[in-house]
Motif scaffolding. Structure first.
Motif: not given
Length: 194
Positions: A1-14
């Motif tokens: 999940m950290r990598a996805r947030i770092r890459d700008g994944d809005q769903a992961a940040f939500a």
């Protein structure tokens, strides 16, 4: 999940928001002791988290400590900004108290109405009576001074002023003009009796 947030994944940040919003809000409330301010700090924390997402280490555990650290800084900055704002307001010159001018306005309206009525009554006088009345009553000249100003005998001033007073005797709201004393209305013997 950290990598996805770092890459700008809005769903992961939500999902991050859903997991930690309550913890961030509770922390913000403990820091601020104000429900409304805690809501602002929470919103700013997640906004700042999104802005700083590229600094997240791709390896590691929970992002809760990272978010609480951001919340701590946001609360500190919010308090600092509020202090600066209060200090700036304190440095502003105090505005003078604005007096209540309602009575003055009412007085001016009354004066305007009264002046209109006076002008109407004054307009009923003949031109020569107006001249004598204006000099003796409004300007405060004595009979001799008014006579000199108009180039007429003192007796003419007296008779014109007398006629003017009689015509204006019924002016509403005023005592009859005949009861008003004009400078020079008393003879020398009467002046001494005062």
């Amino acid at each position: 999940m950290r990598a996805r947030i770092r890459d700008g994944d809005q769903a992961a940040f939500a999902r991050l928001f859903d997991e930690y919003a309550k913890a961030v809000y509770n922390h913000a409330y403990r820091l601020t002791a104000d429900w409304s301010e805690a809501e602002d700090v929470t919103a700013l924390t997640f906004l700042e988290g999104w802005r700083l997402r590229t600094r997240i280490d791709p390896e590691g555990g929970s992002l809760r400590p990272w978010l609480l650290g951001i919340a701590t800084n946001v609360a500190r900055n919010t308090r600092r900004a509020a202090r600066r704002h209060d200090d700036a307001l304190a440095r502003l010159p105090r505005g003078e108290r604005v007096p209540d001018f309602a009575e003055e306005v009412i007085g001016r309206i009354d004066d305007a109405e009264r002046l209109a009525a006076v002008r109407q009554a004054y307009g009923r006088l003949r031109k020569q009576e107006q001249d004598v009345f204006a000099l003796c009553v409004w300007s405060g000249l004595g009979y001799a001074e008014a006579a000199e100003a108009l180039g007429i005998p003192v007796g003419t001033v007296r008779s014109r002023l007398s006629r003017a007073r009689k015509k204006l005797a019924g002016f509403p709201g005023e005592p009859p003009p005949a009861s008003r004393q004009v400078v020079g209305d008393r003879g020398p013997a009467k002046e001494e009796m005062r």
